[in-house]
Design a protein around this motif. Structure first.
Motif, PDB file in Angstrom:
ATOM      1  N   VAL A 289       0.841  -1.201   0.000  1.00 14.73           N
ATOM      2  CA  VAL A 289       0.000   0.000   0.000  1.00 14.73           C
ATOM      3  C   VAL A 289       0.878   1.255   0.000  1.00 14.73           C
ATOM      4  N   GLU A 290       0.355   2.309  -0.580  1.00 12.39           N
ATOM      5  CA  GLU A 290       1.049   3.589  -0.557  1.00 12.39           C
ATOM      6  C   GLU A 290       0.702   4.374   0.700  1.00 12.39           C
ATOM      7  N   ARG A 291      -0.489   4.148   1.217  1.00 15.84           N
ATOM      8  CA  ARG A 291      -0.924   4.821   2.443  1.00 15.84           C
ATOM      9  C   ARG A 291      -1.095   3.765   3.529  1.00 15.84           C
ATOM     10  N   GLY A 292      -0.266   3.857   4.571  1.00 21.42           N
ATOM     11  CA  GLY A 292      -0.349   2.882   5.648  1.00 21.42           C
ATOM     12  C   GLY A 292      -1.357   3.287   6.709  1.00 21.42           C
ATOM     13  N   LYS A 293      -1.422   2.485   7.768  1.00 23.37           N
ATOM     14  CA  LYS A 293      -2.261   2.821   8.911  1.00 23.37           C
ATOM     15  C   LYS A 293      -1.823   4.186   9.454  1.00 23.37           C
ATOM     16  N   PRO A 294      -2.732   5.076   9.865  1.00 23.88           N
ATOM     17  CA  PRO A 294      -4.142   4.838  10.214  1.00 23.88           C
ATOM     18  C   PRO A 294      -5.142   4.941   9.067  1.00 23.88           C
ATOM     19  N   LYS A 295      -4.655   5.071   7.830  1.00 25.75           N
ATOM     20  CA  LYS A 295      -5.574   5.041   6.693  1.00 25.75           C
ATOM     21  C   LYS A 295      -6.171   3.634   6.590  1.00 25.75           C
ATOM     22  N   PRO A 296      -7.360   3.513   6.000  1.00 30.28           N
ATOM     23  CA  PRO A 296      -8.006   2.197   5.913  1.00 30.28           C
ATOM     24  C   PRO A 296      -7.406   1.273   4.866  1.00 30.28           C
ATOM     25  N   ASP A 297      -6.528   1.806   4.005  1.00 28.00           N
ATOM     26  CA  ASP A 297      -6.042   1.062   2.843  1.00 28.00           C
ATOM     27  C   ASP A 297      -5.486  -0.325   3.162  1.00 28.00           C
ATOM     28  N   PRO A 298      -4.647  -0.498   4.213  1.00 27.60           N
ATOM     29  CA  PRO A 298      -4.105  -1.840   4.471  1.00 27.60           C
ATOM     30  C   PRO A 298      -5.188  -2.873   4.768  1.00 27.60           C
TER      31      PRO A 298
END
Length: 254
Positions: A170-179
């Motif tokens: 993923v390009e955006r890790g936690k805390p973003k929802p992407d993972p």
């Protein structure tokens, strides 16, 4: 157990409030088909080692990082954490490549400290999940390839490397929802109400909640319970073995 029933009712009520079409109400409710585990602090008792590695490595670059900082930022991609601390303490931006070089120092220190043990109750819980016919995945912010290989080996009875979401996915890790959204995709293109997230860190809990997945917090470290509940955890335990003891109750509450 009332706390589990109440948590599921509250989760389902959230879907009802978000659903405009009545036709979707019968579908969008807690009906788990996959469990997505964080790694550090959930599967492995590794956070004390990570905390030391973070403090020692960042000190080499003039960055002050406490053990509590390590726990509070756990779950995020390491390079993102480094960029954040450099910005805060040195008031400058660094590239991801520069952050990766600093992270490599942290990784080297960590791997000289020996392997962290698997938490009691993890294997038992995974066996219960497998026996129930649910998919098992791991969603970690780690970019340490030896750890990812260890995961695939230690838990080969339950998953393969393709079931692991890491910092490389993923390009955006936690805390973003992407993972966690990626974890649902790897589990068979599932919907949020078909998953369960198991997390130990505030940023990880926030990511699971942002992905609209039922999120179980395991407070295995020094942070307050409230720091996890404030991020929206649906349930909270202090040991994963306690969660394992409640597994059948959770699964029996549609």
């Amino acid at each position: 157990m009332s706390k589990i029933t109440d948590a599921i009712k509250a989760y389902n009520a959230g879907w009802i409030n978000r659903t405009n079409s009545p036709s979707g109400l019968s579908v969008r409710k807690f009906s788990p088909r996959a469990v997505l585990f964080d790694m550090d602090g959930v599967i492995y008792d590794s956070m004390p080692l990570h905390a030391v590695a973070w403090q020692e490595s960042m000190a080499q670059f003039g960055i002050d990082m406490s053990a509590e900082d390590a726990y509070a930022t756990e779950g995020a991609r390491g390079i993102d954490t480094i960029c954040q601390f450099v910005k805060q303490q040195k008031n400058k931006e660094i590239s991801l490549e520069e952050a990766q070089k600093m992270y490599d120092v942290k990784t080297e220190i960590f791997h000289k400290m020996g392997q962290a043990p698997i938490f009691d109750g993890v294997m038992e819980l995974m066996q219960k999940i497998k026996d129930a016919g649910l998919h098992i995945g791991i969603v970690t912010g780690s970019g340490q390839r030896p750890l990812i290989r260890r995961l695939a080996n230690d838990f080969r009875t339950f998953l393969s490397e393709s079931d692991i979401v890491s910092a490389y996915d993923v390009e955006r890790g936690k805390p973003k929802p992407d993972p966690y959204l990626m974890g649902l995709q790897k589990a068979g293109h599932l919907q949020p109400w078909q998953g369960i997230v198991v997390e130990n860190a505030p940023l990880g809990v926030r990511a699971g909640v942002a992905a609209q997945i039922f999120t179980v917090a395991i407070n295995s470290g020094p942070l307050s319970d409230q720091s996890l509940l404030d991020e929206g955890a649906n349930l909270l335990y202090h040991r994963i073995a306690e969660f394992s003891n409640d597994w059948e109750v959770l699964l029996g509450n549609p």
